[in-house]
Each structure stands twice: as structure tokens, then as C-alpha cells.
Design an enzyme around this catalytic site. Sequence first.
Site, mmCIF file in Angstrom:
data_model
loop_
_atom_site.group_PDB
_atom_site.id
_atom_site.type_symbol
_atom_site.label_atom_id
_atom_site.label_comp_id
_atom_site.label_asym_id
_atom_site.label_seq_id
_atom_site.Cartn_x
_atom_site.Cartn_y
_atom_site.Cartn_z
ATOM 1 N N ARG A 120 56.065 71.407 -79.147
ATOM 2 C CA ARG A 120 56.678 71.235 -80.456
ATOM 3 C C ARG A 120 56.348 69.862 -81.045
ATOM 4 O O ARG A 120 56.167 68.901 -80.325
ATOM 5 C CB ARG A 120 58.202 71.379 -80.283
ATOM 6 C CG ARG A 120 59.001 71.464 -81.548
ATOM 7 C CD ARG A 120 60.474 71.635 -81.212
ATOM 8 N NE ARG A 120 61.080 70.389 -80.766
ATOM 9 C CZ ARG A 120 62.318 70.297 -80.245
ATOM 10 N NH1 ARG A 120 63.036 71.387 -80.069
ATOM 11 N NH2 ARG A 120 62.800 69.134 -79.893
ATOM 12 N N ASP A 121 56.295 69.821 -82.385
ATOM 13 C CA ASP A 121 56.123 68.557 -83.093
ATOM 14 C C ASP A 121 54.801 67.895 -82.735
ATOM 15 O O ASP A 121 54.737 66.702 -82.437
ATOM 16 C CB ASP A 121 57.302 67.637 -82.765
ATOM 17 C CG ASP A 121 57.555 66.608 -83.856
ATOM 18 O OD1 ASP A 121 57.230 66.878 -85.013
ATOM 19 O OD2 ASP A 121 58.079 65.530 -83.542
ATOM 20 N N HIS A 213 57.443 71.362 -97.017
ATOM 21 C CA HIS A 213 58.027 70.927 -98.295
ATOM 22 C C HIS A 213 56.908 70.637 -99.290
ATOM 23 O O HIS A 213 55.714 70.697 -98.968
ATOM 24 C CB HIS A 213 58.918 69.700 -98.099
ATOM 25 C CG HIS A 213 58.205 68.506 -97.544
ATOM 26 N ND1 HIS A 213 57.511 67.616 -98.337
ATOM 27 C CD2 HIS A 213 58.074 68.053 -96.268
ATOM 28 C CE1 HIS A 213 56.986 66.659 -97.584
ATOM 29 N NE2 HIS A 213 57.307 66.904 -96.317
ATOM 30 N N ASP A 346 66.886 60.521 -87.514
ATOM 31 C CA ASP A 346 65.555 61.115 -87.423
ATOM 32 C C ASP A 346 64.727 60.483 -86.304
ATOM 33 O O ASP A 346 63.696 61.013 -85.909
ATOM 34 C CB ASP A 346 64.795 60.915 -88.741
ATOM 35 C CG ASP A 346 65.416 61.679 -89.898
ATOM 36 O OD1 ASP A 346 65.864 62.816 -89.687
ATOM 37 O OD2 ASP A 346 65.466 61.128 -91.011
#
Length: 380
Positions: A120-121, A213, A346
Site C-alpha cells: 500500500r501507498d 482528487h 497525516d
Amino acid sequence: MRPSSLLAALATGGLVAAAPSPKQPRAGSGDVNPFQGKTQFVNPKWAAKLDQTLRSFLFKGDVLNTLKTWKVQQTSSFVWVSKIADLSNIDDAIADARKAQKWTGKKQIVGLVLYNLPDRDCSAGESAGELKSGENGLERYKKEFIKPYAEKVAAAKDLTFAIVLEPDSLGNLVTNMGIELCANAAPIYREGIAHAIASLQYDHVHLYIDATHGGWLGWDGNLPLAAKEFATVLKMAGEGKKVRGFVTNVSNYNPFNAVVRENYTEWSNSWDESHFASSLAPHLKAEGLPAHFIVDQGRVHLPGARKEWGEWCNVHPAGFGPAPTTNTNNTVVDALVWVKPGGESDGQCGMTGAPRAGEWFDEYAQMLVKNADPSVFKLF
């Protein structure tokens, strides 16, 4: 949670989008907004974290922001399931939603995040997960994570679920294949998400694939590439398998309707998340995909807070965004939601004093309360 660099997005982006030719919509995509007529679930676990923020304001004698914090605690947010040990979060959410449904007599829609792909990431690492593809990660993902995840939501037919699938994953396959870890992870991501889609085909479960986004996939050249990537994964899930749509801005800070157009959005038609959804929709339809969206507005930056779109970590100043609602004034957007629980860091970046990713950052939470959108306090 972050986008690729702005340069990576621009590298595949153009200034003029080719008009897509529509295909037949995928069977079963449906047009009924699952959020309509339902109450979005308020997560008491996240509300409890805000007790620290409430006490901070109370200790300062700040009555107004104490009351504002209390109101934020009554606001719906999604429940994150980010590792195998977090599967119990689903049980807790189901129990709490059933209580709320019984007490209020209002049908609950429970927002969940499914976030535990192997490797992930791949483009950054602040939120790297527990599973590694080289250590039997994909099989563990399927058997130890997706299987029980699906069993838990399947058994709660008295509730409705909106599930966000794997934030930041497929976006990396559109723009970051030059990164070795992302290139190696690509087949794992596709197979893992396709398996999750196939495993969660229930009438009371509505799936939204993460579409990053506007600052990442919103560039004109990226839009058709993104739609093709999504279509590839949905085809892998199997004939007749469906999703409700897509989710944007997860854990990011973009406004849904920008009051001020930031300079760094100059060359993009997706300069806020409403425009991004509208820009991506025709490309999704061209691939036979459902053009329905939910948009995370849990945190929204204030004008001038960022110098470039690539700033993603504890951006400040920022505030809690518009209250969750189905009144979006955009026909392709089902609802505004709070996916990212505001107040959780974050990572050790951005605002001074930030703790590790996922840890509570009370100074940041206080800022979010002070700068919150007025719609959050409309009953005051």
C-alpha cells in the site's frame, strides 16, 4: 495519503480533453442515490477522540469553540478499516448504528473505508500497510481481510453501507508507474481491488472506488487514462459485478466549491472537486462505468494555505469542511461526506509538532474547529 507530484500529473495531462464516445452503461450500476433519505452514521469512537479538543477549549475558557467542538462530535464520519486487527471496527460500527437506528427511527448509512492492499501507498510510504506482496500478502488480503470484511457487512442487512475502496491505489497506476514499487504493485492492486468488488456484491452495500482528487487525476490527459484503469479493474471483478461509483478527495484538502481559485489550478478544468467530478463523469460513461460520486470534505484548506497542489500533509490553515449532505447542486455527486477523521495526523510533516500518521494531533483539531465551515453549526 497523498497525490503523486504535480509534475507527474502534468506529465500525462493536456490542456484539451478529447470528447469521449459513450458506451452502454454497465448493467446494474443503477441511479438510486443510496444516501438519499438516510442519516449518515456518526462514529462515536472518533467523537470520543474530540473530547480532548473539547477539554482544551474549555480549559482556556473558550466557550464558543467548546460548543463548536460538541457540534462537530455530532457530525457523521467514515470508519477506517486499515489492517486485519481493525476488522473489529466494523462490528463496533454496526452495533452503534443499530442503536442509533433504534433510538431515532431513522435509517442509517454507515461509511466504511477498506484500506489494506499489499504494498500500500507505493509512491510515498507515510501510510504503508501491514501486507507485503513478497510475503504472501495478496492471499492474506483475500482470506484474512476481505473475506471477514464481506461476511460482517453481509450479515447486517438492516443497515446500508457506503464503502470506499483502497484510497490512493489506482491513481498510482495512472501516474506513478515510473516508481519501481508502484510498477511491481500494479497487478497486485488490480487483482486485490477486483476481488474486493466481487466479494462485496450485496444490495445493501454500495461501493465507491477511490479516484484521487482534482489535482492528481483531474488533468485533461489523465481523465481518460483513469477511466480506462477503473474499467480494467471492474472487468476483472467479473461479469455483472458493479460499483455505485467513485470517491474523490479522500484525506485531501480540496474544496468542493472553491470560493477562490488558487493560482496552481490555472491550467486545470478540475480546479475544485465539483469540477473534477463533472470532468471525469463523461470519461467514465464512455467506458460503461457509473458516473456517481461522493466527495470527502472532512478537511478543507483555507485560501492561500498551499503554494502547490502537491502539498498534502497536515495542510494549514484548514478547517472542517461543509457538513455531510446530499444537497450538492451537482447531478453526478451523491453526497458530501467526511471520510478522513479530522484531527488524525497525516504524518510527521506539514504543521509543526505533527505526530506520526494516524495519531491524534489536538492542536490541528483545534484549528479545524476554529475554521470550520458554518454549515457544521447551522443549528446554533
